[in-house]
Motif scaffolding. Structure first.
Motif, PDB file in Angstrom:
ATOM      1  N   ASP A   1       0.832  -1.207   0.000  1.00 19.90           N
ATOM      2  CA  ASP A   1       0.000   0.000   0.000  1.00 19.90           C
ATOM      3  C   ASP A   1       0.864   1.255   0.000  1.00 19.90           C
ATOM      4  OD1 ASP A   1      -2.365  -1.511   0.153  1.00 19.90           O
ATOM      5  OD2 ASP A   1      -3.258  -0.085   1.557  1.00 19.90           O
ATOM      6  N   THR A   2       1.908   1.246   0.825  1.00 22.00           N
ATOM      7  CA  THR A   2       2.809   2.395   0.912  1.00 22.00           C
ATOM      8  C   THR A   2       3.512   2.643  -0.415  1.00 22.00           C
ATOM      9  OG1 THR A   2       3.163   2.125   3.297  1.00 22.00           O
ATOM     10  CG2 THR A   2       4.888   3.268   2.056  1.00 22.00           C
ATOM     11  N   ALA A   3       3.959   1.571  -1.068  1.00 23.62           N
ATOM     12  CA  ALA A   3       4.637   1.711  -2.359  1.00 23.62           C
ATOM     13  C   ALA A   3       3.712   2.359  -3.385  1.00 23.62           C
ATOM     14  CB  ALA A   3       5.105   0.346  -2.857  1.00 23.62           C
ATOM     15  N   ILE A   4       2.481   1.880  -3.450  1.00 28.04           N
ATOM     16  CA  ILE A   4       1.536   2.422  -4.428  1.00 28.04           C
ATOM     17  C   ILE A   4       1.186   3.867  -4.100  1.00 28.04           C
ATOM     18  CG2 ILE A   4      -0.790   2.207  -5.374  1.00 28.04           C
ATOM     19  CD1 ILE A   4      -0.487  -0.842  -4.926  1.00 28.04           C
TER      20      ILE A   4
ATOM     21  N   ILE B   1       8.239  -2.104  -9.212  1.00 31.80           N
ATOM     22  CA  ILE B   1       8.134  -2.459  -7.790  1.00 31.80           C
ATOM     23  C   ILE B   1       8.366  -3.957  -7.666  1.00 31.80           C
ATOM     24  CG2 ILE B   1       6.665  -2.485  -5.740  1.00 31.80           C
ATOM     25  CD1 ILE B   1       4.994  -0.249  -7.075  1.00 31.80           C
ATOM     26  N   SER B   2       9.401  -4.345  -6.959  1.00 32.30           N
ATOM     27  CA  SER B   2       9.694  -5.751  -6.727  1.00 32.30           C
ATOM     28  C   SER B   2       9.153  -6.144  -5.353  1.00 32.30           C
ATOM     29  CB  SER B   2      11.203  -5.995  -6.783  1.00 32.30           C
ATOM     30  OG  SER B   2      11.494  -7.374  -6.656  1.00 32.30           O
TER      31      SER B   2
ATOM     32  N   VAL C   1      17.679  -4.170 -10.618  1.00 32.84           N
ATOM     33  CA  VAL C   1      17.667  -3.187  -9.534  1.00 32.84           C
ATOM     34  C   VAL C   1      16.371  -2.396  -9.699  1.00 32.84           C
ATOM     35  CG1 VAL C   1      18.790  -1.207  -8.481  1.00 32.84           C
ATOM     36  CG2 VAL C   1      20.180  -3.049  -9.451  1.00 32.84           C
ATOM     37  N   PRO C   2      15.345  -2.752  -8.943  1.00 32.10           N
ATOM     38  CA  PRO C   2      14.048  -2.095  -9.097  1.00 32.10           C
ATOM     39  C   PRO C   2      14.067  -0.690  -8.502  1.00 32.10           C
ATOM     40  CG  PRO C   2      13.974  -3.636  -7.278  1.00 32.10           C
ATOM     41  CD  PRO C   2      15.337  -3.779  -7.896  1.00 32.10           C
ATOM     42  N   ASP C   3      12.966   0.013  -8.650  1.00 32.24           N
ATOM     43  CA  ASP C   3      12.825   1.341  -8.062  1.00 32.24           C
ATOM     44  C   ASP C   3      12.381   1.275  -6.610  1.00 32.24           C
ATOM     45  OD1 ASP C   3      13.232   3.063 -10.530  1.00 32.24           O
ATOM     46  OD2 ASP C   3      11.602   1.747 -11.201  1.00 32.24           O
ATOM     47  N   ILE C   4      11.589   0.250  -6.306  1.00 31.04           N
ATOM     48  CA  ILE C   4      11.052   0.063  -4.957  1.00 31.04           C
ATOM     49  C   ILE C   4      11.062  -1.431  -4.649  1.00 31.04           C
ATOM     50  CG2 ILE C   4       8.979   0.264  -3.493  1.00 31.04           C
ATOM     51  CD1 ILE C   4       8.156   2.704  -5.127  1.00 31.04           C
ATOM     52  N   ILE C   5      11.396  -1.779  -3.422  1.00 33.12           N
ATOM     53  CA  ILE C   5      11.257  -3.156  -2.933  1.00 33.12           C
ATOM     54  C   ILE C   5      10.323  -3.134  -1.732  1.00 33.12           C
ATOM     55  CG2 ILE C   5      12.427  -5.028  -1.677  1.00 33.12           C
ATOM     56  CD1 ILE C   5      14.868  -4.604  -3.411  1.00 33.12           C
TER      57      ILE C   5
END
Length: 464
Positions: A125-128, A257-258, A281-285
């Motif tokens: 949820d935080t990532a989105i 987002i991984s 290397v994603p933008d967010i994990i």
């Protein structure tokens, strides 16, 4: 307090009358005969009847260092006495600050900003929310759609559920409308007969690019992907899939987002699987579960420096990222995670996983010799056995559920807990499992599958 077995007659009533469990089947609510697991040590749990069982799923993919670890328990108790809680909205505390630093040391690339959450769902949820927040600041309010996959599972909170693609979880609950787009299943097992793995890979990568072009790159904010689609049945995409998908995302300015809630913290033999296993290397994990080895709830959304820099300082327009939780960075959870990392390093747990994984995967693959088994798949210390009875039957779903439940029942009688998901048996044991225990686990699974095949034959539901 030690309970007598007879005490559980009353406790089972309380469990049925008062405790609403996750994924509660409403047709039979209040009538369940669940097994109580009351004590545990190492890779084993003990039931209310005193039966000792190998915990095949490691709780819920999470008890990495095993049960009964006194170091974590003592560290948590000491922290609770010293400082049980602080407000992350108003103050700082050294324990989560140290943990954020230790996590950043282990993440790939420039993923150095750690937002602590209560678990995996709130991490997603935080990532989105951050992705949407960033596009609002950048003046791109229409760039909000998140692309996901069928069979993907990212959580059960509203936004996380909205980007999850397990169709049977969506029947009776609402999701955010117009925010998600789902690509077809990436499971190589279901590819058309005669299609090569390379052709299937090309098709799955094309799915993503075609979707971005169809929707419009100005409207697609992110692609969210599990390195291995865990709850969807341990689906391992074809080699090179994630790297090629990342390249597509970079081409169209779509964030990657991984979701490493399951694969992070050693499940595949590395702190995180994104770079070390899948070369991205994603933008967010997003992560949780093994972060504390399940000893206490905690999750994290880890954001790259580049993303933070793009919306901070003079670029921020004075905005506040109004997202957070009462228990963000909880000190007792944070100390558990710090001690967990210390144990991982001292005990060489990552190296151990890489050492025993070949045997684990070899024994898993051998289960495919049973006629009732359609596919076996996995990586590291996670696996899935998918059974096939009669896909042409009008009652195929009921038959599939029968198979999974029967294998689980027989294995539990023989000393092993599995996680049945319809016709699949999923397992991800504690990472401390040794060679003899791996063999014991698969010996039991072989017997459970054999007994289930015999059961179905007696009922006329299977013939070799």
């Amino acid at each position: 307090m030690t309970l007598r077995n007879s005490d559980f007659d009353e406790i089972r009533v309380w469990d049925n009358e008062n405790f609403v469990h996750p994924w509660e089947g409403m047709e039979h609510i209040g009538q369940n005969e669940r097994t109580f697991t009351e004590t545990a040590d190492g890779i084993y749990v003990t039931t209310e009847a005193g039966k000792r069982l190998i915990d095949g799923p490691a709780g819920m993919w999470c008890v990495q260092i095993g049960y009964g670890n006194g170091e974590i328990a003592d560290a948590m108790a000491t922290q609770a006495r010293d400082m049980a809680y602080f407000s992350p909205f108003n103050n700082a505390n050294s324990v989560p600050a140290r943990l954020a630093h230790e996590i950043a040391k282990r993440t790939p690339g420039d993923l150095n900003h750690v937002f602590f959450t209560t678990g995996g769902s709130t991490a997603v949820d935080t990532a989105i929310r951050f992705v949407h927040f960033r596009n609002n600041i950048l003046g791109r309010p229409e760039k909000k759609i998140v692309i996901s996959r069928q069979k993907a599972y990212h959580g059960s909170t509203f936004l996380a559920a909205s980007v999850s693609g397990k169709e049977r979880d969506k029947g009776w609950l609402d999701q955010a409308q117009g925010m998600s787009y789902f690509l077809p299943n990436v499971n190589p097992y279901i590819r058309p007969e005669g299609m090569s793995l390379q052709a299937f890979l090309d098709e799955k990568v094309a799915d993503l690019e075609n979707a971005i072009l169809e929707i419009g790159a100005d409207k697609v904010a992110a692609f969210i992907a599990e390195p291995i689609l865990a709850s969807g049945g341990v689906i391992v995409p074809p080699k090179g899939y994630h790297k090629r998908c990342l390249d597509i995302c970079r081409k169209y300015d779509v964030l990657y987002i991984s979701d490493e809630v399951v694969t992070g913290w050693g499940r595949l033999g590395h702190w995180f699987a994104s770079e070390d296993v899948f070369d991205i290397v994603p933008d967010i994990i997003t992560t949780a579960k093994g972060l504390t080895s399940g000893y206490v709830p905690m999750g994290a959304c880890i954001i790259s420096d580049a993303l933070i820099d793009s919306v901070s300082g003079e670029k921020s327009q004075g905005a506040t990222f109004s997202n957070g939780y009462t228990y963000s960075g909880h000190p007792v959870s944070a100390i558990a995670a710090l001690k967990n990392i210390e144990i991982f390093e001292r005990e060489g747990i990552l190296e151990h996983v890489r050492e025993v994984s070949p045997l684990f995967q070899e024994r898993l693959t051998a289960l495919g010799d049973f006629p009732i088994v359609g596919d076996t798949r996995g990586m590291g210390l996670v696996g899935c056995v998918e059974c096939v009875v009669d896909s042409n039957s009008e009652d195929s779903l009921d038959l599939d559920k029968t198979v999974g439940a029967r294998i689980d029942h027989h294995c539990q009688e023989l000393g092993l807990i599995l996680r049945p998901i319809i016709n699949m048996c999923v397992f991800s044991p504690p990472l401390i499992i040794n060679v003899s225990q791996i063999n014991q686990m698969f010996d039991i699974m072989e017997k459970g599958i054999k007994l289930t095949t015999e059961d179905l034959a007696v009922k006329g539901l299977w013939s070799a």
